[in-house]
Scaffold this motif. Structure first.
Motif: not given
Length: 499
Positions: A1-4, A111-112, A114, A151, A153-155, A179
């Motif tokens: 999933m592509c980070p925001d 994970e995750k 920012s 994941v 990196v998420h942001l 994306e």
């Protein structure tokens, strides 16, 4: 999933990681880029030195490709990436942020996260490049495990003093393009028992469902009815029948019409001219051209670019069996031309020829085909540079400008009468290959040219080398599927749309 991806005028107070830069100024004097008075004050309070002093102490330098981690501050890890000269280009920024995010995402057990990217980004081109580099550098293919990996990196937040409409558009474009590249990479990394013509076509339809794109899938019956002799021949040896996916994006008021054609050989054994085992292992990547085209269409539509796009993804699995086509067969192609097949392992040009001929019926201004077409192109240009063949100087300039803007590397190859003459046949309109091994990439280009309608501009991108990175990751390019050509095709559409 592509980070925001977001934009901020200052460093957010709470981040898991911050990426700063080191540039060279005043005759190679290093200078830290992107720190803030607040960050320096907090760092001095904790460590007794400024961030710049700590960066120098741990060996951070301005050399491009370098990344150094600094001691964490209240749980926030600081990283310094080399930018080279202070007068940076978008490509330098894209590569540097890619290096930085790979280092951050590659930490054990993260994970995750920012992440804030603070590189004193001052104009929209640099903002878009930093956004693409960061998101693409954070890419990880999710292994097919019973329990999914988290994941990393998420942001990602880009820090810039510029937050006008152009800057916000740059962030939006970077997110859309990234994306699309993520999806192309995911498809190319998917094992061939899970991604085959039918499932690939279904995945393409699902990926495009939220956009104003019309999708039509031709199955084997429709292909036979339509006379697609090349696609049917190549896919005839597999129990998984071929497909041709047609995609149409037609915004109101568009004045330019771009046709895209992608090679989607979901696995290439070589057919009856079977490949050696060592050369067959990576053949799941032989659908990278189709992945790039489908992903680019989605990005073009998502960005709302005012250009008409008609695209074709020719999908087949090239396997040996009692129903396989043979060397020496004469095939009748979609446009009625006959082809003496010279090698069943030169299958890509056959499916592409059918799709190019079909694209020509849509009366586009420009046809661009993308394919992992020849090992000869890899011999000529190596693993990181794609080949470009066109039928006109203006078209060459257009494609090379788009590739440069996108930060992808293509090199123009010639198309000569001598190479065109290699296709002469005594039993059909043409052979699908030459009588010797020399100049194979050029001969393949000359073959594809025969299916381009007269008067239509055409460009061929041979991505056999850069479609898969078999070496270590670099910049924003991971190991494995790269998603190459997506960014170039989107940039090209933007040029045609006048952006």
């Amino acid at each position: 999933m592509c980070p925001d991806l977001s934009l901020s005028t200052s460093l957010p107070k709470r981040q898991d990681a911050v990426l700063l830069g080191m540039a060279s100024i005043n005759k190679d004097e290093p200078a830290l880029v992107g720190t803030s008075p607040e960050l320096d004050k907090a760092y001095q309070k904790t460590f007794g030195v400024t961030v710049a002093a700590m960066a120098t102490a741990v060996g951070a330098v301005a050399k491009q490709g370098t990344v150094k981690a600094l001691p964490a501050l209240d749980g926030t890890r600081l990283f310094v990436v080399g930018l080279g000269d202070a007068d940076v280009t978008p490509d330098v920024v894209r590569t540097a942020t890619g290096n930085g995010l790979r280092a951050i995402a590659g930490q054990e057990g993260v994970e995750k996260l920012s992440v804030a990217v603070s590189l004193e980004l001052s104009d929209p081109e640099l903002i878009q490049a930093a956004g693409e580099g960061a998101l693409l550098g954070a890419y990880r293919f999710a292994p097919l495990k019973a329990e999914a990996d988290p994941v990393a990196v998420h942001l990602v937040t880009l820090v810039s003093p510029v937050t006008n409409a152009a800057a916000k558009d740059a962030v939006a474009t970077a997110a859309i393009v990234s994306e699309a590249v993520y999806q192309a990479r995911n498809w190319t990394n998917t094992p061939p028992n899970l991604l085959y013509p039918e499932s690939f076509a279904n995945a393409a339809r699902a990926f495009l469902k939220d956009q104003k794109v019309t999708v039509e899938v031709l199955d084997e019956k429709a292909l036979e009815k339509g006379g697609y002799g090349g696609i049917l021949a190549v896919g005839g040896g597999s129990s998984r029948a071929p497909r041709l996916v047609r995609m149409s994006y037609a915004p109101r008021g568009a004045t330019a019409h771009l046709a895209l054609v992608g090679k989607g050989i979901t696995f290439d054994s070589g057919g009856l001219d079977i490949k050696p085992a060592g050369q067959m292992a990576g053949m799941k990547y032989d659908m990278s051209g189709a992945a790039a085209v489908i992903a680019a269409v989605q990005a073009i539509a998502a960005a709302g670019l005012n250009v008409k796009v008609t695209a074709y993804a020719a999908m087949a699995e090239n396997l040996p069996s009692g129903t396989s086509y043979r060397s020496g067969d004469v095939l009748t192609m979609f446009d009625g031309q006959t082809v003496e097949n010279y090698n069943t392992d030169a299958e890509g040009r056959l499916v592409m020829a059918d799709a190019i001929a079909r694209a020509g019926q849509d009366s586009p201004d420009l046809i661009v085909d993308v394919a992992t077409l020849t090992g000869a192109c890899m011999v000529a240009l190596g693993l990181r540079t794609g080949g470009l063949i066109t039928n006109g100087e203006e078209t060459s300039d257009l494609l090379l400008d788009a590739a440069e803007a996108a930060g992808e590397d293509f090199w123009e190859l010639p198309l000569t009468e001598h190479m065109r003459n290699q296709l002469k046949s005594t039993v059909a309109d043409m052979r699908s290959g030459g009588s010797n091994r020399w100049g194979g990439a050029l001969v393949a280009g000359a073959f594809l040219e025969r299916f381009v309608p007269e008067g239509v501009s055409w460009a061929h991108l041979d991505i056999a080398g850069p479609a898969e990175n078999v070496e270590e990751a670099y910049g924003c390019t991971p190991k494995g599927g790269t998603g190459v050509a997506v960014r170039t095709l989107v940039a090209l559409a933007g040029q045609l749309a006048g952006r």
